[in-house]
Design a protein around this motif. Structure first.
Motif, PDB file in Angstrom:
ATOM      1  N   ASN A 289       0.830  -1.202   0.000  1.00 40.46           N
ATOM      2  CA  ASN A 289       0.000   0.000   0.000  1.00 40.46           C
ATOM      3  C   ASN A 289       0.866   1.254   0.000  1.00 40.46           C
ATOM      4  N   LEU A 290       0.464   2.216  -0.806  1.00 39.79           N
ATOM      5  CA  LEU A 290       1.122   3.523  -0.850  1.00 39.79           C
ATOM      6  C   LEU A 290       0.156   4.550  -0.264  1.00 39.79           C
ATOM      7  N   PRO A 291       0.359   4.990   0.978  1.00 43.39           N
ATOM      8  CA  PRO A 291      -0.586   5.915   1.611  1.00 43.39           C
ATOM      9  C   PRO A 291      -0.759   7.195   0.792  1.00 43.39           C
ATOM     10  N   ARG A 292      -1.979   7.713   0.755  1.00 51.35           N
ATOM     11  CA  ARG A 292      -2.196   8.928  -0.022  1.00 51.35           C
ATOM     12  C   ARG A 292      -1.587  10.142   0.670  1.00 51.35           C
ATOM     13  N   ASP A 293      -1.230  10.025   1.964  1.00 50.51           N
ATOM     14  CA  ASP A 293      -0.541  11.116   2.662  1.00 50.51           C
ATOM     15  C   ASP A 293       0.966  11.099   2.419  1.00 50.51           C
ATOM     16  N   LEU A 294       1.434  10.155   1.596  1.00 51.98           N
ATOM     17  CA  LEU A 294       2.865  10.009   1.334  1.00 51.98           C
ATOM     18  C   LEU A 294       3.351  11.100   0.385  1.00 51.98           C
ATOM     19  N   VAL A 295       4.367  11.838   0.790  1.00 52.45           N
ATOM     20  CA  VAL A 295       4.935  12.914  -0.029  1.00 52.45           C
ATOM     21  C   VAL A 295       6.182  12.382  -0.736  1.00 52.45           C
ATOM     22  N   VAL A 296       6.232  12.577  -2.057  1.00 48.87           N
ATOM     23  CA  VAL A 296       7.357  12.119  -2.871  1.00 48.87           C
ATOM     24  C   VAL A 296       7.722  13.213  -3.863  1.00 48.87           C
ATOM     25  N   GLU A 297       8.828  13.007  -4.577  1.00 53.17           N
ATOM     26  CA  GLU A 297       9.186  13.914  -5.660  1.00 53.17           C
ATOM     27  C   GLU A 297       8.428  13.493  -6.912  1.00 53.17           C
ATOM     28  N   LEU A 298       7.557  14.363  -7.372  1.00 52.10           N
ATOM     29  CA  LEU A 298       6.717  14.064  -8.521  1.00 52.10           C
ATOM     30  C   LEU A 298       7.384  14.525  -9.806  1.00 52.10           C
ATOM     31  N   PRO A 299       7.202  13.782 -10.885  1.00 50.35           N
ATOM     32  CA  PRO A 299       7.846  14.128 -12.154  1.00 50.35           C
ATOM     33  C   PRO A 299       7.051  15.192 -12.910  1.00 50.35           C
ATOM     34  N   ALA A 300       7.670  15.721 -13.948  1.00 49.96           N
ATOM     35  CA  ALA A 300       6.931  16.588 -14.874  1.00 49.96           C
ATOM     36  C   ALA A 300       6.042  15.727 -15.752  1.00 49.96           C
TER      37      ALA A 300
ATOM     38  N   PRO B  13       7.226   1.102   4.160  1.00 47.87           N
ATOM     39  CA  PRO B  13       7.843   1.671   5.361  1.00 47.87           C
ATOM     40  C   PRO B  13       7.886   3.190   5.284  1.00 47.87           C
ATOM     41  N   ASN B  14       7.478   3.835   6.357  1.00 50.77           N
ATOM     42  CA  ASN B  14       7.328   5.292   6.318  1.00 50.77           C
ATOM     43  C   ASN B  14       7.550   5.907   7.678  1.00 50.77           C
ATOM     44  N   GLY B  15       7.616   7.230   7.686  1.00 54.39           N
ATOM     45  CA  GLY B  15       7.722   8.001   8.912  1.00 54.39           C
ATOM     46  C   GLY B  15       7.115   9.378   8.698  1.00 54.39           C
ATOM     47  N   GLN B  16       7.056  10.132   9.754  1.00 51.20           N
ATOM     48  CA  GLN B  16       6.457  11.473   9.678  1.00 51.20           C
ATOM     49  C   GLN B  16       7.310  12.405   8.826  1.00 51.20           C
ATOM     50  N   HIS B  17       6.632  13.200   8.010  1.00 51.97           N
ATOM     51  CA  HIS B  17       7.334  14.182   7.189  1.00 51.97           C
ATOM     52  C   HIS B  17       7.974  15.231   8.109  1.00 51.97           C
ATOM     53  N   PRO B  18       9.248  15.546   7.913  1.00 51.32           N
ATOM     54  CA  PRO B  18       9.924  16.479   8.833  1.00 51.32           C
ATOM     55  C   PRO B  18       9.319  17.875   8.853  1.00 51.32           C
ATOM     56  N   ALA B  19       8.636  18.274   7.785  1.00 50.83           N
ATOM     57  CA  ALA B  19       8.075  19.623   7.722  1.00 50.83           C
ATOM     58  C   ALA B  19       6.574  19.672   7.951  1.00 50.83           C
ATOM     59  N   ASP B  20       5.916  18.515   8.049  1.00 50.90           N
ATOM     60  CA  ASP B  20       4.455  18.499   8.186  1.00 50.90           C
ATOM     61  C   ASP B  20       4.026  17.235   8.907  1.00 50.90           C
ATOM     62  N   PRO B  21       3.570  17.359  10.157  1.00 50.14           N
ATOM     63  CA  PRO B  21       3.184  16.163  10.919  1.00 50.14           C
ATOM     64  C   PRO B  21       1.991  15.421  10.336  1.00 50.14           C
ATOM     65  N   ASN B  22       1.274  16.029   9.410  1.00 51.64           N
ATOM     66  CA  ASN B  22       0.119  15.383   8.788  1.00 51.64           C
ATOM     67  C   ASN B  22       0.473  14.646   7.500  1.00 51.64           C
ATOM     68  N   ARG B  23       1.746  14.610   7.155  1.00 57.14           N
ATOM     69  CA  ARG B  23       2.192  13.945   5.936  1.00 57.14           C
ATOM     70  C   ARG B  23       3.253  12.907   6.277  1.00 57.14           C
ATOM     71  N   LEU B  24       3.489  12.001   5.325  1.00 57.25           N
ATOM     72  CA  LEU B  24       4.423  10.900   5.514  1.00 57.25           C
ATOM     73  C   LEU B  24       5.515  10.946   4.462  1.00 57.25           C
ATOM     74  N   VAL B  25       6.660  10.334   4.777  1.00 57.23           N
ATOM     75  CA  VAL B  25       7.728  10.109   3.805  1.00 57.23           C
ATOM     76  C   VAL B  25       8.184   8.664   3.942  1.00 57.23           C
ATOM     77  N   MET B  26       8.761   8.122   2.883  1.00 56.69           N
ATOM     78  CA  MET B  26       9.300   6.767   2.964  1.00 56.69           C
ATOM     79  C   MET B  26      10.488   6.738   3.914  1.00 56.69           C
ATOM     80  N   SER B  27      10.594   5.652   4.675  1.00 50.97           N
ATOM     81  CA  SER B  27      11.706   5.493   5.595  1.00 50.97           C
ATOM     82  C   SER B  27      12.869   4.778   4.908  1.00 50.97           C
ATOM     83  N   ASP B  28      13.960   4.617   5.651  1.00 47.74           N
ATOM     84  CA  ASP B  28      15.159   3.972   5.093  1.00 47.74           C
ATOM     85  C   ASP B  28      14.928   2.511   4.733  1.00 47.74           C
ATOM     86  N   ALA B  29      13.869   1.906   5.289  1.00 45.86           N
ATOM     87  CA  ALA B  29      13.593   0.496   4.994  1.00 45.86           C
ATOM     88  C   ALA B  29      12.881   0.306   3.666  1.00 45.86           C
TER      89      ALA B  29
END
Length: 472
Positions: A114-125, A304-320
């Motif tokens: 599953n890829l959470p919809r709150d997950l923040v990533v670098e989006l392409p053009a 695997p994910n963790g809290q986004h460093p700039a927004d507690p309501n968003r997620l980022v992928m973790s090192d795992a």
């Protein structure tokens, strides 16, 4: 092995396989109804033409496809028009639920990430296409790409974020999901506490109960009235529901009822959209690989994910996360060792380990000392090296792993650890394998000599489709 492009199987061979109605339903359920995150497609030939297809231009710089693995992008669409208008208003079309279904076509195992919809990533053009304005590269929620660029942009965004080659996509809307559940007579779920969620159109009492299509949709979409109100706890409930729905589809009540089977597959095929390249032959190939359904080998996990460093309501992928995606690309078995290394049938299908393989290394590359260098690497990986030297019987121009009859899997494992190597059967070998290094020797593939060791259930908190003890 990672980095190898798969070879399509001849359509004639596929056409020669005859499957029972029960096998078709099992395959359909395993491949996508199991993916219930709001996806499913039927393999039943009589209604396969009901599936809607769309052309996707996949001309961006893509990850390499992987031999023996089929990766599907599964999307539960959040479009709020037509029959879905009752579920609120939202601008544009976006995935309400999104996951990668990685299916090992050699052993029928499936891992659903599953890829959470709150997950923040670098989006392409993404360029503007009909109905979509396009977007510039930026950091944003992973499910927003579809809003700006359609399914092609969403496909590219997931590949960029995960480095996993997606072979196909399957999308289903809310109404289709409800119809699937109703077609099988509902899904039994344990509801630990009463639920009242107006946003999800859901009111449930506590206890064990059978949810119809409407309540099931509310259950998998409900967020703020259950758990901690977060996207991750909602995904946990969705994964539990996926397993429960799969068990229901495979139950005797469904499998022995032609009417139920037809209604279920009709609901599936009426409600999904796929890419044009997901042909009947491709579906058949996948179905055949999964005809023996083992619930232990169908696993669900959240990236695997963790809290986004700039927004507690968003997620980022973790090192795992990279290790998980690398294991998927390597076609690794991610089921872990819950049985303590017993000799079960499932484990027997996993193939040989380096410790089980003996190999002689012969140098036909014209490089002094090369066989000894390769010996050191292979011994470090656990292989038993029976000797080194120069060839006396076989002098290939391409680095070749020769194997005795019946040792194809061991040969493929060893060849896959090298940048360039082929396999060939040879009679009369004194050991399992004979590796002849040729003038094209290009060394070992980075990290490919053995699949990453990661277990969905042991290391990443995932679950299988097997029934577990509930709070009810």
């Amino acid at each position: 092995m990672a980095g190898r492009r798969s070879t399509p199987r001849p359509s004639g061979a596929l056409g020669a396989v005859r499957m029972s109605a029960g096998q078709w339903v099992a395959c359909a359920a395993t491949a996508l109804a199991v993916l219930v995150s709001l996806g499913g497609y039927g393999w039943y030939q009589g209604i396969i033409g009901n599936i809607t297809t769309t052309q996707v231009d996949t001309t961006w710089d893509r990850p390499t496809s992987v031999e023996g693995v089929m990766n599907l992008l599964i999307i539960g669409s959040d479009v709020r028009s037509g029959e879905n208008a009752d579920y609120g208003e939202a601008e544009g079309e976006r995935p309400d639920t999104m996951l990668i279904a990685s299916i090992n076509v050699d052993n029928g195992a499936a891992t659903l990430v599953n890829l959470p919809r709150d997950l923040v990533v670098e989006l392409p053009a993404c360029e503007a296409v009909e109905g979509y304005e396009g977007m510039s590269p930026h950091s944003g929620m992973i499910n927003s790409a579809m809003t700006f660029g359609g399914i092609g942009c969403q496909w590219q965004a997931v590949e960029n974020a995960t480095d996993v080659h997606l072979d196909h996509f399957v999308m289903m809307d809310f109404t289709g999901f409800k119809d699937m559940v109703d077609a099988i007579g509902g899904v039994e779920m344990c509801i630990p506490e009463p639920v009242d969620d107006p946003k999800a159109h859901l009111v449930l009492d506590a206890g064990l109960q059978t949810l119809d299509g409407e309540d099931s949709l509310g259950f998998v979409r409900s967020r703020y009235a259950q758990g901690d109100g977060g996207d991750l706890s909602r995904i946990d409930r969705q994964q539990e529901f996926m397993g429960a729905m799969l068990r229901q589809v495979l139950s005797s009540e469904v499998m022995t009822s032609p009417v139920t089977i037809t209604n279920f597959l009709g609901a599936v095929t009426d409600s999904v959209t796929t890419d044009e390249d997901l042909t009947v032959d491709t579906m058949t190939d996948l179905a055949i690989s999964m005809r023996e359904v083992d619930l232990q080998r169908i696993q669900f996990v959240t990236v695997p994910n963790g809290q986004h460093p700039a927004d507690p309501n968003r997620l980022v992928m973790s090192d795992a996360a990279p290790a998980l995606f690398e294991a998927i690309n390597a076609g690794a078995d991610l089921s872990g060792g819950e049985d303590g290394g017993g000799e079960s049938e499932g484990e027997a299908e996993q193939g040989p380990a380096p410790e089980d393989v003996s190999v002689e290394i012969l140098n036909n590359a014209g490089v002094d000392g090369l066989a000894l260098e390769v010996q050191a690497v292979l011994a470090g990986e656990g292989y038993t090296v029976t000797g080194t030297g120069n060839p006396v019987a076989r002098f290939p121009e391409t680095t070749t792993v020769y194997h005795a009859p019946g040792q194809e899997a061991a040969a493929e494992m060893l060849a896959g650890s090298m940048e360039s190597a082929v396999t060939e059967e040879a009679e009369g070998l004194a050991q399992t394998l004979e590796l002849v290094l040729a003038p094209d020797w290009a060394g070992f593939a980075d990290g490919a000599s053995s699949a990453p060791e990661v277990s969905v259930t042991d290391d990443l908190g995932g679950i299988t489709a097997e029934e577990t003890e509930s709070a009810c």
